[in-house]
Scaffold this motif. Sequence first.
Motif, PDB file in Angstrom:
ATOM      1  N   ALA A   9       0.642  -1.318  -0.384  1.00  0.00           N
ATOM      2  CA  ALA A   9       0.445   0.042  -0.039  1.00  0.00           C
ATOM      3  C   ALA A   9       0.794   1.322  -0.149  1.00  0.00           C
ATOM      4  O   ALA A   9       0.249   2.387  -0.307  1.00  0.00           O
ATOM      5  CB  ALA A   9      -1.251  -0.314   0.773  1.00  0.00           C
ATOM      6  N   LEU A  10       1.672   0.804   0.261  1.00  0.00           N
ATOM      7  CA  LEU A  10       2.915   2.493   0.491  1.00  0.00           C
ATOM      8  C   LEU A  10       3.536   2.878  -0.653  1.00  0.00           C
ATOM      9  O   LEU A  10       3.663   3.186  -1.093  1.00  0.00           O
ATOM     10  CB  LEU A  10       4.074   2.084   1.977  1.00  0.00           C
ATOM     11  N   ILE A  11       3.753   1.730  -0.755  1.00  0.00           N
ATOM     12  CA  ILE A  11       4.208   1.477  -2.736  1.00  0.00           C
ATOM     13  C   ILE A  11       2.768   2.234  -3.692  1.00  0.00           C
ATOM     14  O   ILE A  11       3.266   2.663  -4.576  1.00  0.00           O
ATOM     15  CB  ILE A  11       4.627   0.207  -3.195  1.00  0.00           C
ATOM     16  N   TYR A  12       1.656   1.508  -3.299  1.00  0.00           N
ATOM     17  CA  TYR A  12       0.866   1.962  -3.991  1.00  0.00           C
ATOM     18  C   TYR A  12       0.410   3.317  -4.267  1.00  0.00           C
ATOM     19  O   TYR A  12       0.474   4.222  -5.121  1.00  0.00           O
ATOM     20  CB  TYR A  12      -0.636   1.893  -3.939  1.00  0.00           C
ATOM     21  N   LEU A  13       0.587   4.417  -2.900  1.00  0.00           N
ATOM     22  CA  LEU A  13       0.392   5.725  -3.056  1.00  0.00           C
ATOM     23  C   LEU A  13       1.704   6.397  -3.527  1.00  0.00           C
ATOM     24  O   LEU A  13       2.056   7.856  -4.015  1.00  0.00           O
ATOM     25  CB  LEU A  13       0.349   6.213  -1.234  1.00  0.00           C
ATOM     26  N   MET A  14       3.035   5.551  -3.301  1.00  0.00           N
ATOM     27  CA  MET A  14       4.204   6.441  -4.158  1.00  0.00           C
ATOM     28  C   MET A  14       3.824   6.374  -5.651  1.00  0.00           C
ATOM     29  O   MET A  14       4.024   7.465  -6.595  1.00  0.00           O
ATOM     30  CB  MET A  14       5.352   5.626  -3.905  1.00  0.00           C
ATOM     31  N   VAL A  15       3.546   5.588  -6.631  1.00  0.00           N
ATOM     32  CA  VAL A  15       3.285   5.411  -7.552  1.00  0.00           C
ATOM     33  C   VAL A  15       1.542   5.820  -8.208  1.00  0.00           C
ATOM     34  O   VAL A  15       2.311   6.844  -9.015  1.00  0.00           O
ATOM     35  CB  VAL A  15       2.713   3.576  -8.195  1.00  0.00           C
ATOM     36  N   GLY A  33      11.755   3.159  -5.844  1.00  0.00           N
ATOM     37  CA  GLY A  33      13.530   2.181  -6.109  1.00  0.00           C
ATOM     38  C   GLY A  33      14.036   2.326  -4.369  1.00  0.00           C
ATOM     39  O   GLY A  33      13.893   1.722  -3.712  1.00  0.00           O
ATOM     40  N   ASP A  34      14.706   3.782  -4.537  1.00  0.00           N
ATOM     41  CA  ASP A  34      15.259   4.579  -3.459  1.00  0.00           C
ATOM     42  C   ASP A  34      14.558   3.737  -2.026  1.00  0.00           C
ATOM     43  O   ASP A  34      15.382   3.730  -0.744  1.00  0.00           O
ATOM     44  CB  ASP A  34      16.111   5.570  -3.957  1.00  0.00           C
ATOM     45  N   VAL A  35      13.536   4.365  -1.712  1.00  0.00           N
ATOM     46  CA  VAL A  35      13.082   4.637  -1.118  1.00  0.00           C
ATOM     47  C   VAL A  35      12.338   3.177  -0.459  1.00  0.00           C
ATOM     48  O   VAL A  35      13.083   2.649   0.772  1.00  0.00           O
ATOM     49  CB  VAL A  35      11.474   5.397  -1.009  1.00  0.00           C
ATOM     50  N   VAL A  36      12.099   2.151  -1.332  1.00  0.00           N
ATOM     51  CA  VAL A  36      11.968   1.148  -1.028  1.00  0.00           C
ATOM     52  C   VAL A  36      13.398   0.237  -0.189  1.00  0.00           C
ATOM     53  O   VAL A  36      13.186  -0.744   0.274  1.00  0.00           O
ATOM     54  CB  VAL A  36      10.934   0.071  -2.074  1.00  0.00           C
ATOM     55  N   VAL A  51       8.162  -4.193  -9.304  1.00  0.00           N
ATOM     56  CA  VAL A  51       7.664  -4.268 -10.238  1.00  0.00           C
ATOM     57  C   VAL A  51       6.320  -4.156 -10.121  1.00  0.00           C
ATOM     58  O   VAL A  51       5.245  -4.005 -10.340  1.00  0.00           O
ATOM     59  CB  VAL A  51       8.473  -3.838 -11.681  1.00  0.00           C
ATOM     60  N   LYS A  52       6.708  -6.070  -9.765  1.00  0.00           N
ATOM     61  CA  LYS A  52       4.807  -6.641  -9.483  1.00  0.00           C
ATOM     62  C   LYS A  52       3.807  -5.859  -8.995  1.00  0.00           C
ATOM     63  O   LYS A  52       2.722  -5.545  -9.260  1.00  0.00           O
ATOM     64  CB  LYS A  52       5.601  -8.024  -9.075  1.00  0.00           C
ATOM     65  N   VAL A  53       4.454  -4.858  -7.533  1.00  0.00           N
ATOM     66  CA  VAL A  53       3.416  -3.781  -7.064  1.00  0.00           C
ATOM     67  C   VAL A  53       2.626  -2.792  -7.349  1.00  0.00           C
ATOM     68  O   VAL A  53       1.448  -2.814  -7.551  1.00  0.00           O
ATOM     69  CB  VAL A  53       4.008  -3.886  -5.798  1.00  0.00           C
ATOM     70  N   ALA A  54       3.905  -2.366  -8.493  1.00  0.00           N
ATOM     71  CA  ALA A  54       3.709  -0.951  -9.455  1.00  0.00           C
ATOM     72  C   ALA A  54       2.505  -1.555 -10.542  1.00  0.00           C
ATOM     73  O   ALA A  54       1.831  -0.675 -10.543  1.00  0.00           O
ATOM     74  CB  ALA A  54       4.914  -0.462  -9.694  1.00  0.00           C
ATOM     75  N   GLN A  55       3.307  -2.819 -11.012  1.00  0.00           N
ATOM     76  CA  GLN A  55       2.397  -3.275 -11.924  1.00  0.00           C
ATOM     77  C   GLN A  55       1.019  -3.106 -11.091  1.00  0.00           C
ATOM     78  O   GLN A  55      -0.519  -3.024 -12.371  1.00  0.00           O
ATOM     79  CB  GLN A  55       2.464  -4.465 -12.339  1.00  0.00           C
ATOM     80  N   ASP A  56       0.537  -4.184 -10.329  1.00  0.00           N
ATOM     81  CA  ASP A  56      -0.916  -3.899  -9.807  1.00  0.00           C
ATOM     82  C   ASP A  56      -1.469  -3.087  -9.385  1.00  0.00           C
ATOM     83  O   ASP A  56      -3.032  -2.782  -9.726  1.00  0.00           O
ATOM     84  CB  ASP A  56      -0.815  -4.536  -7.836  1.00  0.00           C
ATOM     85  N   CYS A  57      -0.962  -1.967  -8.954  1.00  0.00           N
ATOM     86  CA  CYS A  57      -1.235  -1.006  -8.657  1.00  0.00           C
ATOM     87  C   CYS A  57      -1.968  -0.021  -9.565  1.00  0.00           C
ATOM     88  O   CYS A  57      -2.513   0.455  -9.728  1.00  0.00           O
ATOM     89  CB  CYS A  57      -0.283   0.537  -7.615  1.00  0.00           C
ATOM     90  N   GLN A  58      -0.865   0.268 -10.717  1.00  0.00           N
ATOM     91  CA  GLN A  58      -1.545   0.243 -11.730  1.00  0.00           C
ATOM     92  C   GLN A  58      -2.322  -0.561 -12.537  1.00  0.00           C
ATOM     93  O   GLN A  58      -3.689   0.394 -13.459  1.00  0.00           O
ATOM     94  CB  GLN A  58       0.052   0.738 -13.393  1.00  0.00           C
ATOM     95  N   LYS A  59      -2.861  -1.523 -12.887  1.00  0.00           N
ATOM     96  CA  LYS A  59      -3.849  -2.385 -12.555  1.00  0.00           C
ATOM     97  C   LYS A  59      -5.181  -1.528 -11.736  1.00  0.00           C
ATOM     98  O   LYS A  59      -6.335  -1.405 -12.748  1.00  0.00           O
ATOM     99  CB  LYS A  59      -4.063  -3.355 -12.439  1.00  0.00           C
TER     100      LYS A  59
END
Length: 137
Positions: A9-15, A33-36, A51-59
């Motif tokens: 979810a944190l990655i989703y917010l950045m995306v 990537g640096d933050v993660v 990358v997979k998490v970012a793709q899930d967010c994009q969907k």
Amino acid sequence: MKKPSAHEALIYLMVVTSASDRDMTDIELARIGDVVRTWPIFEGFDPAKLVKVAQDCQKLLHEDGGMQAVIGIARQVVPLHLHETAYAAAFEVAAVDLEMRMEELRVLQLLRQELAVDPLTVAAIERANKARHRSLT
């Protein structure tokens, strides 16, 4: 789709912040990537899954009401005491290219409201971030 973890979810917010202007720049992606890889909040998260998490967010973003859904998910799964950190991570991505577009500002405003980050904390996060990105030239 299963409920994402707090890390996801944190990655989703950045995306969402990066994608808000429909232009996810290389510098923004690199900062995510640096933050993660470097922020303590992501201890225990496998950066290979980024990358997979970012793709899930994009969907999710491509669905009707996608942005609100992503923010709602984050509000539910990120513990309350980490909402300020969530805002700081999103702001980090928005500020990395030293220019914020109206779309990014709008997403940050939504995050402040939905995550209930108080104005003094917002000001401190933003001020510290801007100070960190200054250069001598």
